[in-house]
Design a protein around this motif. Sequence first.
Motif, PDB file in Angstrom:
ATOM      1  N   GLU A 158     -58.043  14.568  -6.586  1.00  0.00           N
ATOM      2  CA  GLU A 158     -57.334  15.825  -6.805  1.00  0.00           C
ATOM      3  C   GLU A 158     -55.890  15.559  -7.212  1.00  0.00           C
ATOM      4  OE1 GLU A 158     -56.224  19.945  -4.361  1.00  0.00           O
ATOM      5  OE2 GLU A 158     -57.313  18.319  -3.383  1.00  0.00           O
ATOM      6  N   SER A 159     -55.263  14.583  -6.579  1.00  0.00           N
ATOM      7  CA  SER A 159     -53.876  14.237  -6.908  1.00  0.00           C
ATOM      8  C   SER A 159     -53.768  13.690  -8.327  1.00  0.00           C
ATOM      9  CB  SER A 159     -53.342  13.211  -5.902  1.00  0.00           C
ATOM     10  OG  SER A 159     -51.997  12.916  -6.155  1.00  0.00           O
ATOM     11  N   VAL A 160     -54.762  12.879  -8.725  1.00  0.00           N
ATOM     12  CA  VAL A 160     -54.751  12.317 -10.084  1.00  0.00           C
ATOM     13  C   VAL A 160     -54.864  13.429 -11.121  1.00  0.00           C
ATOM     14  CG1 VAL A 160     -56.036  10.889 -11.722  1.00  0.00           C
ATOM     15  CG2 VAL A 160     -55.642  10.063  -9.406  1.00  0.00           C
ATOM     16  N   PHE A 161     -55.843  14.334 -10.952  1.00  0.00           N
ATOM     17  CA  PHE A 161     -56.050  15.390 -11.938  1.00  0.00           C
ATOM     18  C   PHE A 161     -54.882  16.375 -11.970  1.00  0.00           C
ATOM     19  CE2 PHE A 161     -60.681  14.368 -11.202  1.00  0.00           C
ATOM     20  CZ  PHE A 161     -60.859  13.778 -12.442  1.00  0.00           C
ATOM     21  N   THR A 162     -54.271  16.607 -10.819  1.00  0.00           N
ATOM     22  CA  THR A 162     -53.115  17.508 -10.774  1.00  0.00           C
ATOM     23  C   THR A 162     -51.914  16.885 -11.458  1.00  0.00           C
ATOM     24  OG1 THR A 162     -53.906  18.427  -8.681  1.00  0.00           O
ATOM     25  CG2 THR A 162     -51.609  18.834  -9.256  1.00  0.00           C
TER      26      THR A 162
END
Length: 654
Positions: A242-246
């Motif tokens: 989630e952190s990567v895609f955000t």
Amino acid sequence: MGSKTRETYTVEELQQLDADVTGRRERAQWVLNSPDPPGLLHDIISSVKDVAFPLGHTTAKQTTSRRAVSFLKGLFPILSWGRDYRFSKFKNDLMAGLALASLSIPQSIGYATLAKLDPQYGLYTSFIPPLIYALMGSSREIAIGPVAVVSMLLSSMIQEIEDPATDPAAYRKMVLTVTFFAGIFQAVFGLFRLGFLVDFLSHAAIVGFMGGAAIVIGLQQLKGLLGINHFTNKTDLVSVLESVFTSIDHPWSPLNFVLGCSFLIFLLIARFIGRRNKKLFWFPVIAPLISVILSTLIVFLTKADKHGVKIVEQVKGGLNPSSVGEIQLKRPHVGQAAKIGLISAIVALTEAIAVGRSFASIKGYHLDGNKEMLAMGFMNIAGSLTSCYVATGSFSRTAVNFSAGCETVLSNIVMAITVFLSLEFFTRLLYYTPIAILASIILSALPGVLDIHEAYYIWKVDKLDFLACVGAFVGVLFASVEIGLLAAVTISFAKILLNSIRPGIEELGRLPRTDTYCEINQYPMAIRTPGILVVRVNSALLCFANANFVRERILRWVTEEEDHVSNENTKEGIQAVILDMSNVTNVDIAGILALEELHKKLLSHETELAIANPRWQVIHKLKLAKFTDKVGSGRIFFTVAEAVAASISTPNNC
């Protein structure tokens, strides 16, 4: 023979029968009159002596100097093998140590960033701990330093207490305090021979834990590989992805990705070449150092840091500074530090001992796990006082050390000296080293941690072990490191309890033309003795957890046999039950009470109970509980064969 009366025997046969009976009684007395086993205090003192004086316990005749020499040789194995050290071995150790340093320097910097510490702390950890281990360790091949799994373990657990971004000084002090506690626990494990605690993390659990940790570590390196500024501190798969895609929606530099991926491909190719051609083992060893040098030159010459490439910047050089004042033993988080220290100690020991024993078996020598724990404990205590975090044995670097032809742990000393020279003279050159390269170095080392073939092997051999493996893997991947470890330990405990609560109880029969009694299910040719039930308890402990199960299972056998006899009217019931105790190493009060109740129930069925081959602790406790008096000293036997011979019809009662 069972149908004959005493009057029908010849004199020679009667003499032989009497001799057999006399021999059985004599051997039964050997069992009953065995000396008392040593007590708990004696065991503890012996354990300490085994660690302190592995060459043999001291005696009153030994002089003080001989005792001191024996103690020092036990504490510092280098004093034993150092006398026979030759220059020919030094050449091999020198080359292995230099190869080790070329891999250790870039990896140590990368692992320090993984632990959320400044780069120099990884180098500090590759200097002092290897020196201490070289003096106290017994493995010839193991390479000491920071490792990826422990680095991630520390960062994931400590950042919940102290935030490394907002208060790096408090975070660093917490890391050093945890390292101090880890060393204390490891030393205590070794001193009191508590190595069994490490075994609670079974091999299968470690494979799953390492696999999950490898994937999480790899995903976390996307921060450095992509040059992402804002990244989650959580370690579970969902939060990291989630952190990567955000973060992709925010500004990031593609140059970091291009640079990191280019050198990652180079490192993986070097690894592939080294595996295909053993003579080129040195190529993947020096590939990380080449990557650091080339990428640093590229960034310096092109001024790529001005165009978004993130660099290490300042790396503090010089000898390890003292950190005695940074150990926080009176702070409110000392309990949490001790807990994290215990977990780190067990994980680090498990990895180090597994690595050390693997290579020791190849070289054909035995590795003393308790000695290793003591050495690891002292090196981490010393490390915590000299700005190091938890160090242990690294599989990848140990494999390099072995492939480079190391002879002794002197290769660790060579590596430590090389790291020290780098700290003194070359840390300024690391200013322009891109963080993406450190990420690629960590990523290139992860395929050796994620062992799919071993997981498949565990699945093939033991499904319950594979369940522990999967539990650790899923727990680390989708929850946290602590949950993964807890799942692995819980499943391993459940397996132990399942085997303890429901131990194997097998009926035994005599193999044809022998006096050997084996399990009938395994050996269908084994012959049952009419009127006698011979059973073996396949458990090391007869205790509160399984005693009632054992008693009920035996009574059910007797009852079923009686029902069968009453229905068929073809044969006699069971006159004797012989309990083979050869596998039972100890018994508690509940186990003794179960045996007493079994004896009473069997008497109500007009069936006798006999005990065969009780172990030392078992017969000692049965005598203390007066059970041998209740069952009768004539019903304790040296072997199953003698118990059967005494239980069948004799000339006196035929």
